[in-house]
Write a protein that holds these residues in place. Structure first.
Motif, short mmCIF file in Angstrom:
data_model
loop_
_atom_site.label_atom_id
_atom_site.label_comp_id
_atom_site.label_asym_id
_atom_site.label_seq_id
_atom_site.Cartn_x
_atom_site.Cartn_y
_atom_site.Cartn_z
N GLY A 53 0.80 -1.22 0.00
CA GLY A 53 0.00 0.00 0.00
C GLY A 53 0.83 1.26 0.00
N GLN A 285 -2.87 6.76 -5.28
CA GLN A 285 -3.20 5.58 -4.50
C GLN A 285 -2.75 4.34 -5.26
N THR A 286 -2.60 3.22 -4.58
CA THR A 286 -2.05 2.03 -5.23
C THR A 286 -3.09 1.20 -5.98
#
Length: 335
Positions: A53, A285-286
């Motif tokens: 993450g 964001q991942t």
């Protein structure tokens, strides 16, 4: 507790058995006297950790950081300072060779103009200052050997959202009083004589073409949307930061239903329900669940990092082979 002063490796003169050890040259340092909207420590970014993450981070315009490092003989991915919009002022504690590349932010040395791309010497007590953008958005400052600081997960890159990296180790921007320490006392060899190639493209202006590698979900967009995506102009919205850049233009329609969230690569072009694309960048964001047209090439991502709000761009489809070839060609220029 993390400190905001980087570690300085110095061999001091000590007497042992009646002999004196030599003192090695001390790397120079810069002290922050004034900060701008966003001056960040950045290198190539963090890799091999997105399954945890943790996002990539790194210089938005990795090409300009690479050229600034090249001017001093550093590795292309060595850590430097990403100066967004301007406003930063740094005072030299000792004579230091530096280099800047990327946007023209009206750099001056003790009030005298400096070239937007090149290396120069800052004498002890002199002040390097950046004003406002004249062309592009982000300039990159390189120090001999790169910036000396403690890495986290293999990188010094600052990611404010995740509170990682930077001088303080907590994702903070530069603050007044911070000391930036060079990793080496001086450039090696003939680096002081290096000049950037005259063939380098200028900073992006209106009608900048950004290459896009199409993705698996592109077949879910209707024909009119695909035509518009690659044949109509887009405008960079004011809602832009290191996480992503919104584009305004024709409304794109995707015929697929809900999606399961999946990994997001650098430059991914997501299309939310309002039909206006969002290009996701280094601090993204991942994972995400919006359908994607594809992803910008690495070269295009660097170009987008210099596009000011209001800039008109166009998207052009390329194959993965074409994008990779151009990326490798850029890396070869720094060998």
């Amino acid at each position: 507790m993390a400190t905001r002063t980087t570690t300085q490796h110095v061999t001091t003169a000590t007497a042992q058995s009646g002999t004196q050890k030599p003192t090695h040259p001390t790397p120079g340092a810069l002290v922050v006297e004034r900060t701008g909207p966003l001056a960040l420590v950045q290198d190539a970014g963090r890799f091999g950790c997105r399954h945890l993450g943790v996002t990539q981070g790194g210089a938005l315009d990795w090409i300009s950081l690479g050229w600034a490092n090249w001017l001093l003989g550093n590795a292309p991915d060595a850590a430097g300072i990403e100066i967004a919009i301007g406003g930063l002022a740094l005072k030299a504690e000792r004579t230091l060779r530096l280099a800047i590349a990327g946007a023209d932010l009206g750099a001056t040395r003790d009030g005298e103009p400096l070239a937007a791309n090149g290396s120069f010497t800052l004498e002890r007590g002199q002040v390097l200052a950046f004003d406002q953008p004249r062309a592009g958005l982000r300039a990159y400052l390189a120090l001999p050997g790169g910036l000396e600081a403690a890495p986290f997960m293999g990188s010094l890159s600052t990611v404010a959202r995740e509170q990682l990296g930077g001088l303080d180790g907590r994702g903070g921007a530069l603050r007044v009083g911070d000391r930036l320490m060079a990793a080496s006392p001086a450039p090696q060899g003939d680096e002081q004589a290096r000049e950037l190639p005259s063939s380098l493209p200028p900073m992006p202006a209106d009608d900048t073409v950004l290459e896009l590698v199409t993705g698996a979900q592109i077949a879910h967009f209707d024909g009119a949307s695909l035509f518009a995506a690659f044949n109509r102009p887009w405008q960079v919205d004011s809602r832009a930061d290191r996480m992503g850049v919104r584009l305004t233009g024709p409304v794109l329609r995707c015929q697929s239903g809900g999606m399961v969230s999946e990994g997001i690569p650098l430059g991914a072009v997501q299309v939310p329900p309002d039909g206006q694309p969002i290009i996701l960048l280094n601090d993204r964001q991942t994972i995400g669940g919006y359908p994607r047209l594809g992803a910008l090439s690495p070269i295009a991502c660097a170009r987008l990092g210099q596009c000011a709000p209001g800039t008109t761009i166009r998207l052009s489809p390329v194959t993965p082979h074409q994008a990779r070839t151009r990326y490798l060609r850029q890396l070869a220029l720094w060998r």
